[in-house]
Design an enzyme around this catalytic site. Structure first.
Site, PDB file in Angstrom:
ATOM      1  CG  HIS A 102     -10.783  -5.936   7.716  1.00 28.95           C
ATOM      2  ND1 HIS A 102     -10.232  -6.582   8.717  1.00 28.95           N
ATOM      3  CD2 HIS A 102     -10.432  -6.177   6.589  1.00 28.95           C
ATOM      4  CE1 HIS A 102      -9.222  -7.068   8.006  1.00 28.95           C
ATOM      5  NE2 HIS A 102      -9.417  -6.912   6.614  1.00 28.95           N
ATOM      6  CD  GLU A 134      -1.979  -2.370   1.171  1.00 25.87           C
ATOM      7  OE1 GLU A 134      -0.900  -2.763   1.748  1.00 25.87           O
ATOM      8  OE2 GLU A 134      -2.718  -3.105   0.974  1.00 25.87           O
TER       9      GLU A 134
HETATM   10  C1  LIG Z   1      -2.454  -4.152   4.352  1.00 29.85           C
HETATM   11  C2  LIG Z   1      -3.409  -5.052   3.791  1.00 29.85           C
HETATM   12  N1  LIG Z   1      -3.586  -5.257   2.670  1.00 29.85           N
HETATM   13  C3  LIG Z   1      -4.442  -5.856   2.059  1.00 29.85           C
HETATM   14  C4  LIG Z   1      -5.254  -6.834   2.819  1.00 29.85           C
HETATM   15  C5  LIG Z   1      -6.305  -7.771   2.323  1.00 29.85           C
HETATM   16  N2  LIG Z   1      -5.708  -9.074   2.408  1.00 29.85           N
HETATM   17  C6  LIG Z   1      -5.819 -10.069   3.298  1.00 29.85           C
HETATM   18  S1  LIG Z   1      -5.250 -11.391   3.198  1.00 29.85           S
HETATM   19  C7  LIG Z   1      -4.554 -10.981   1.777  1.00 29.85           C
HETATM   20  C8  LIG Z   1      -3.637 -11.819   1.055  1.00 29.85           C
HETATM   21  C9  LIG Z   1      -2.388 -12.456   1.752  1.00 29.85           C
HETATM   22  O1  LIG Z   1      -1.803 -13.347   1.127  1.00 29.85           O
HETATM   23  P1  LIG Z   1      -0.616 -14.060   1.443  1.00 29.85           P
HETATM   24  O2  LIG Z   1       0.092 -13.089   2.682  1.00 29.85           O
HETATM   25  O3  LIG Z   1      -0.002 -14.929   0.704  1.00 29.85           O
HETATM   26  O4  LIG Z   1      -1.368 -15.070   2.685  1.00 29.85           O
HETATM   27  P2  LIG Z   1      -2.371 -16.182   2.538  1.00 29.85           P
HETATM   28  O5  LIG Z   1      -3.729 -15.568   2.213  1.00 29.85           O
HETATM   29  O6  LIG Z   1      -2.070 -16.612   1.091  1.00 29.85           O
HETATM   30  O7  LIG Z   1      -2.502 -17.270   3.670  1.00 29.85           O
HETATM   31  C10 LIG Z   1      -4.920  -9.758   1.257  1.00 29.85           C
HETATM   32  C11 LIG Z   1      -4.366  -8.961   0.044  1.00 29.85           C
HETATM   33  C12 LIG Z   1      -4.784  -6.784   4.350  1.00 29.85           C
HETATM   34  N3  LIG Z   1      -5.388  -7.430   5.072  1.00 29.85           N
HETATM   35  N4  LIG Z   1      -3.813  -5.934   4.699  1.00 29.85           N
END
Ligand SMILES: Cc1ncc(C[n+]2csc(CCOP(=O)(O)OP(=O)(O)O)c2C)c(N)n1
Lengths: 327, 329
Positions: A129, A60
């Protein structure tokens, strides 16, 4: 007029602006082929392609900073955060850079950037959130902060936001996304200006200024109160900054009583600001002290009974208005 | 293509059975949560750990209660492996008073500092920095405690990862970074989000010791973490383990799971289920009988059923407590 949802209306506005101006582009997580976590860009990837609907890594601070540079050099970024809470990682970019760029460059640079995402309490979204924080954003000079409540306003304000040369925070309450309402036909190029409130219900006894989702709650309260002969005028400022004090003061001149209903926190908030401006500019119009109904000053809890306890509801609004009328 | 799986010859049967039990507990809890979600009893988000159980289990097997874990939005497995009782995890997702965050948090805000669970998080990134900060505490206090951060491949492209691992490296901090590379961040492929999908190589570029393992092989994770925890606890600075794995359910319950990965890919990874793999290995190597393993499964199922019942019958928090604990008082 046709009825569509808030999200559909905003998406239509985005689509029209992207068609109109090839310098408009969108960045965000999952806004490409997927069409956005909240369907904010559904179908647009097929139309405008990966260059203009650019999926980002989870970075971000990085992509806001980049879009700041882009906005300084001829393009018009729309940054889609899904949950607006995620913008907080980039507070430095927001306050020290984007908000001050036009000023620092003595007006030689423009800052045509839109930062959008959902805000607000609902659906046990819990503390990371559920943020509102728009009072805090509007404290900083340099930002336009808009908070549309109806599908029509969502579309018209997003179009204005994208055409604006100023930075705009476009905040969509998560409980409004699927609400439906009348919106002019696609070929009507309706732009809704910032700083122009909408009188959502006319009344002569009390002026209720409400923000975001609280507009709907206040309209419900007004409906109930009307059965007891209490006529509430409900004003939706639609933008928090600039704030349309003229419409608010006109209403107060009619009613003499005012309540501000805001899900965002009370301390140093919109209600305090409006009350101070009223005291300054219309003290003699007041038949009673200005009242505020706010979300409880706490991080937002998850469990449904706790969550319900921290947001104003129809009954708390009714209670406050009855007290105000009784003063 | 795997032909025949064998259990690690160097691990004794007790350890292997305990890893089996650990993974199975997480799986059964997640399956219970999926059902509760489908029944509409979980009011908020629910990201399951199904398919990744070997990682939390294999890593936490080496941790003491006073070691700390900083987790993600996909943190039920980390909580259970670190010792949070199942009824407290299920209770929290149901929003009950008996949940590990007393109903305040839900899935993405599980806290149980008593057993070293320092939080799951709704924001991607801060766990990387906080775990590094915990390691700084331990260094300042001259304690041999270890700080562990679990994070996904998505977090690796966030500035927090780079800032954390760099500071951990320059100050030799006792933090173990465990990357659970499941190839997707929500629906964005890791290979789209970076030109270098080799997380171990990134660790090396910061001067941090590392290794990668098959995250669906609990014995491999166990062995790699043994080395890693030893390194960190021994005062030799940070360590990164990259576990290659896969989540077999959608990003979160209630979300669609099409358009970004093939059904074929999902089925192939289901074939590599870490729990089934260990079970087969134990059986192939004649280390345990079907009956023994089934008996374990029955006991785990009964424990999780009882935990769910306890959680379901516990009260919701009192609304008048919504503002307690904002300050230390
Ligand atoms: C700063 C932030 N940006 C976006 C999100 C939305 N979000 C939640 S989980 C996720 C994906 C995370 O991917 P990863 O770190 O690979 O973990 P996985 O879900 O695959 O376990 C996103 C984009 C968030 N929670 N926090």
């Amino acid at each position: 007029m046709r009825e569509i949802t808030y999200t559909e209306a905003a998406r239509e506005g985005l689509d029209e602006e992207m068609a109109r101006d090839s310098s408009v582009f969108v960045v965000g997580e999952g806004i490409g082929k997927r069409g956005g976590n909240f369907n904010t860009t559904l179908g647009l990837f097929d139309k405008y392609g990966p260059q203009r609907l650019r999926d980002t890594p989870i970075a971000e601070r990085g992509f806001i900073g980049m879009c700041t540079g882009a906005a300084m050099t001829g393009t018009r970024p729309v940054v889609d955060f899904m949950f607006f809470d995620f913008i907080l990682d980039a507070t430095g970019e927001m306050i020290n850079q984007i908000a001050k760029m036009q000023y620092m460059s003595s007006g030689r640079l423009k800052m045509p950037i839109v930062l959008r995402g959902c805000v607000g309490v609902g659906g046990s979204s819990a503390t990371h959130h559920s943020g509102n924080y728009y009072s805090f954003y509007s404290h900083v000079p340099g930002w336009r902060v808009v908070l549309p409540t109806t599908p029509r306003d969502a579309k018209g304000l997003l179009k204005s936001a994208i055409r604006s040369d100023d930075p705009v925070l476009f905040l969509e309450h998560k409980l409004l996304l699927n609400t439906r309402g009348e919106v002019p036909d696609p070929d009507v190029d309706e732009l809704i200006p910032f700083g122009k409130a909408s009188v959502r219900r006319e009344g002569t006894d009390v002026t209720a200024v409400a923000f975001g989702m609280m507009v709907n709650r206040t309209l419900e309260a007004a409906e109930t109160l009307a059965q007891d002969g209490i006529r509430v005028e409900v004003i939706d400022p639609r933008s928090v900054a600039p704030l349309d004090m003229e419409t608010i003061l006109e209403s107060l001149a009619k009613t003499g009583r005012m309540v501000i209903v805001d899900e965002d926190y009370g301390p140093a908030g919109m209600g305090a600001e409006i009350a101070a401006l009223v005291a300054d500019r219309a003290f003699d119009e007041l038949d009673a002290p200005v009242r505020r109904v706010n979300g409880v000053h706490t991080p937002i809890p998850y469990s449904p009974p706790l969550e319900a306890a921290v947001v104003p509801n129809r009954d708390t609004i009714i209670g406050a208005i009855r007290d105000l009328v009784a003063e | 293509m795997q032909t025949e799986t064998h259990a690690g010859a160097d691990l004794n049967l007790d350890t292997l059975l305990s890893l089996y039990r650990g993974m199975l507990s997480i799986r059964k809890i997640e399956e219970a949560l999926v059902r509760l979600y489908q029944l509409g009893h979980i009011p908020g988000a629910c990201h399951t750990y199904i398919g990744q159980e070997a990682i939390a289990t294999g890593v936490c097997a080496h941790l003491r209660q006073d070691d700390v874990v900083f987790s993600t939005h996909r943190g039920h497995g980390h909580a259970v492996a670190k010792g949070v009782p199942p009824e407290e995890v299920i209770g929290e997702l149901l929003g009950r008073m008996t949940g590990c965050s007393r109903g305040r948090g839900g899935s993405m805000h599980l806290f149980s500092p008593e057993v070293g669970l320092m939080g799951t998080t709704g924001i991607v990134g801060p766990n990387l920095l906080q775990s590094t900060g915990a390691a700084l505490s331990f260094q300042l206090l001259r304690l041999d405690r270890v700080s562990v951060c679990f994070f996904g491949d998505g977090a690796v492209n966030n500035g927090a990862f780079h800032e954390a691992i760099n500071m951990a490296a320059i100050w030799d901090l006792p933090v173990l970074f465990v990357c659970e590379n499941n190839m997707y961040a929500t629906e964005v492929p890791f290979a789209y989000a970076t030109r270098n999908t080799d997380v171990v190589a990134r660790a090396a570029s910061y001067g941090v010791a590392s290794q990668d393992v098959d995250g669906n092989d609990v014995v491999a994770v166990f062995n790699a973490s043994a080395q890693a925890v030893d390194h960190v606890r021994g005062g030799r600075g940070p360590y990164l383990v990259e576990c290659r794995t896969y989540r077999t359910r959608p990003h979160a319950e209630g979300m669609r799971d099409v358009g970004y990965r093939t059904q074929d890919e999902v089925s192939q990874w289901k074939q590599r289920d870490p729990i089934a793999a260990l079970r087969t290995a134990l059986y192939n190597d004649a280390m345990a009988t079907e009956e023994q393993l089934s008996a374990i499964e029955e006991r785990v199922t009964a424990t999780v059923d009882a935990a769910r019942e306890t959680a379901e019958s516990s009260p919701f928090p009192d609304p008048s407590t919504a503002t307690s604990h904002i300050f230390s008082e």
